[in-house]
Motif scaffolding. Structure first.
Motif, PDB file in Angstrom:
ATOM      1  N   LEU A   1      22.497  34.561  18.353  1.00  0.00           N
ATOM      2  CA  LEU A   1      23.497  34.464  17.291  1.00  0.00           C
ATOM      3  C   LEU A   1      23.463  33.100  16.613  1.00  0.00           C
ATOM      4  O   LEU A   1      23.578  32.990  15.390  1.00  0.00           O
ATOM      5  CB  LEU A   1      24.892  34.725  17.869  1.00  0.00           C
ATOM      6  CG  LEU A   1      25.474  36.126  17.746  1.00  0.00           C
ATOM      7  CD1 LEU A   1      26.891  36.150  18.289  1.00  0.00           C
ATOM      8  CD2 LEU A   1      25.447  36.607  16.306  1.00  0.00           C
TER       9      LEU A   1
ATOM     10  N   ASN B   1      33.092  38.622  19.416  1.00  0.00           N
ATOM     11  CA  ASN B   1      32.721  39.994  19.776  1.00  0.00           C
ATOM     12  C   ASN B   1      31.597  40.021  20.803  1.00  0.00           C
ATOM     13  O   ASN B   1      31.598  40.857  21.717  1.00  0.00           O
ATOM     14  CB  ASN B   1      32.298  40.773  18.532  1.00  0.00           C
ATOM     15  CG  ASN B   1      33.462  41.035  17.592  1.00  0.00           C
ATOM     16  OD1 ASN B   1      34.629  40.994  17.989  1.00  0.00           O
ATOM     17  ND2 ASN B   1      33.167  41.282  16.324  1.00  0.00           N
ATOM     18  N   LYS B   2      30.653  39.095  20.666  1.00  0.00           N
ATOM     19  CA  LYS B   2      29.536  39.045  21.613  1.00  0.00           C
ATOM     20  C   LYS B   2      30.019  38.615  22.996  1.00  0.00           C
ATOM     21  O   LYS B   2      29.593  39.187  24.017  1.00  0.00           O
ATOM     22  CB  LYS B   2      28.458  38.090  21.100  1.00  0.00           C
ATOM     23  CG  LYS B   2      27.161  38.139  21.888  1.00  0.00           C
ATOM     24  CD  LYS B   2      26.514  39.516  21.818  1.00  0.00           C
ATOM     25  CE  LYS B   2      26.045  39.867  20.425  1.00  0.00           C
ATOM     26  NZ  LYS B   2      25.337  41.164  20.379  1.00  0.00           N
TER      27      LYS B   2
ATOM     28  N   LYS C   1      33.896  35.267  14.441  1.00  0.00           N
ATOM     29  CA  LYS C   1      34.249  36.589  14.961  1.00  0.00           C
ATOM     30  C   LYS C   1      33.028  37.267  15.582  1.00  0.00           C
ATOM     31  O   LYS C   1      33.152  38.010  16.565  1.00  0.00           O
ATOM     32  CB  LYS C   1      34.817  37.456  13.835  1.00  0.00           C
ATOM     33  CG  LYS C   1      35.470  38.743  14.320  1.00  0.00           C
ATOM     34  CD  LYS C   1      36.707  38.449  15.150  1.00  0.00           C
ATOM     35  CE  LYS C   1      37.408  39.721  15.583  1.00  0.00           C
ATOM     36  NZ  LYS C   1      38.603  39.473  16.407  1.00  0.00           N
ATOM     37  N   LYS C   2      31.846  37.001  15.049  1.00  0.00           N
ATOM     38  CA  LYS C   2      30.618  37.546  15.623  1.00  0.00           C
ATOM     39  C   LYS C   2      30.423  37.030  17.050  1.00  0.00           C
ATOM     40  O   LYS C   2      30.016  37.785  17.944  1.00  0.00           O
ATOM     41  CB  LYS C   2      29.406  37.154  14.772  1.00  0.00           C
ATOM     42  CG  LYS C   2      29.435  37.644  13.338  1.00  0.00           C
ATOM     43  CD  LYS C   2      28.219  37.129  12.579  1.00  0.00           C
ATOM     44  CE  LYS C   2      28.261  37.501  11.113  1.00  0.00           C
ATOM     45  NZ  LYS C   2      27.090  36.957  10.368  1.00  0.00           N
TER      46      LYS C   2
ATOM     47  N   ASN D   1      22.552  32.490  12.649  1.00  0.00           N
ATOM     48  CA  ASN D   1      23.584  31.958  11.750  1.00  0.00           C
ATOM     49  C   ASN D   1      23.498  30.438  11.598  1.00  0.00           C
ATOM     50  O   ASN D   1      24.463  29.802  11.168  1.00  0.00           O
ATOM     51  CB  ASN D   1      24.972  32.342  12.285  1.00  0.00           C
ATOM     52  CG  ASN D   1      25.187  33.843  12.296  1.00  0.00           C
ATOM     53  OD1 ASN D   1      25.534  34.436  11.289  1.00  0.00           O
ATOM     54  ND2 ASN D   1      24.982  34.461  13.454  1.00  0.00           N
TER      55      ASN D   1
ATOM     56  N   ARG E   1      35.405  34.256  10.050  1.00  0.00           N
ATOM     57  CA  ARG E   1      34.606  35.482   9.975  1.00  0.00           C
ATOM     58  C   ARG E   1      33.279  35.308  10.704  1.00  0.00           C
ATOM     59  O   ARG E   1      32.807  36.223  11.381  1.00  0.00           O
ATOM     60  CB  ARG E   1      34.376  35.860   8.518  1.00  0.00           C
ATOM     61  CG  ARG E   1      35.615  36.422   7.836  1.00  0.00           C
ATOM     62  CD  ARG E   1      35.366  36.727   6.372  1.00  0.00           C
ATOM     63  NE  ARG E   1      36.510  37.427   5.767  1.00  0.00           N
ATOM     64  CZ  ARG E   1      36.625  37.709   4.477  1.00  0.00           C
ATOM     65  NH1 ARG E   1      35.642  37.330   3.640  1.00  0.00           N
ATOM     66  NH2 ARG E   1      37.684  38.345   4.019  1.00  0.00           N
TER      67      ARG E   1
END
Length: 239
Positions: free
Chosen positions: A140, A219-220, A215-216, A144, A212
């Motif tokens: 991730l 969730n991970k 949030k990734k 990103n 936002r």
């Protein structure tokens, strides 16, 4: 085992007292953090000068065999991700994801911190040990990276919250810090501005962008851990 050197300042103080200028952290040996003392300009000083430090003592090693200690040092795993949350009214803690798979929570044993340097008597708890989580978070971060870099030079936080949290996020070597980053969701903030006939101050969009993006990561993490981990999550559960 501590996740980072805690006694670097004391080791450097002792080194300077004996005419050295720098210290280098080498790892953990038995119950000690191990440092070598040196100079800013490299020079030959004979055998390595080893300093042993823990919560009870800071001293130069006098065993006569510094290489035995240096060879036996246990290297600390790298930090993949870190979340530091300092609250005036609420839990103050740190989440650390280490490269060896451990997700550790350190709770600060104080009720109202004023400055970080006052934080003492940490309580360390292993949340989960998952190499798969490490791989997922590393992926991730890599996916990103550019968006994270674009936010490094910007103010990320919500100055409209008086009693919230001071938060620091570390993604590998990238660090973002501010106040009340996760305290209040910025979703729908434009509608709220219109409702109260308020003017946008300039920080809202950057904060929303980060929330936002983060949030990734949330969730991970929660694909592996069910319990609440980050500031503001209990509010989402109540809703």
């Amino acid at each position: 085992m501590k996740t980072k050197p805690e006694f670097r300042v004391y080791a450097l103080r002792l080194a300077k007292k004996e005419g050295f200028e720098t210290t280098h952290f080498c790892g953990i040996y038995k119950d000690f953090e191990v440092y070598t003392a040196g100079h800013k300009v490299p020079c030959v000083i004979g055998l390595p000068q080893v300093i042993l430090a823990n919560e009870k003592t800071v001293k130069f090693d006098n065993s006569g065999d510094p290489f035995k200690i240096l060879d036996a040092c246990k290297k600390l795993p790298k930090v993949v991700f870190e979340y530091d949350c300092i609250c005036f009214f609420g839990s103050s803690y740190k989440l650390i994801l280490l490269e060896d798979g451990r997700l550790i929570r350190e709770d600060y044993n104080i009720s109202m911190p004023i400055i970080k340097n006052c934080l003492t008597d940490d309580f360390e708890d292993l949340v989960i040990n998952s190499p798969d989580l490490v791989k997922a978070i590393k992926q991730l971060i890599n996916e990103n990276k550019e968006e994270l870099k674009s936010l490094l030079s910007k103010y990320i936080g919500n100055p409209g919250v008086c009693d919230g949290a001071s938060e620091t996020f570390r993604f590998g070597r990238m660090k973002i810090e501010g106040s009340n980053i996760l305290t209040v969701s910025m979703e729908g903030h434009e509608e709220n501005l219109k409702r109260y006939n308020a003017v946008e101050m300039g920080w809202e969009k950057d904060l929303l962008q980060f929330q936002r993006l983060f949030k990734k990561f949330q969730n991970k993490f929660h694909a592996y851990v069910e319990e609440s981990l980050f500031n503001g999550e209990h509010k989402e559960e109540e809703e």
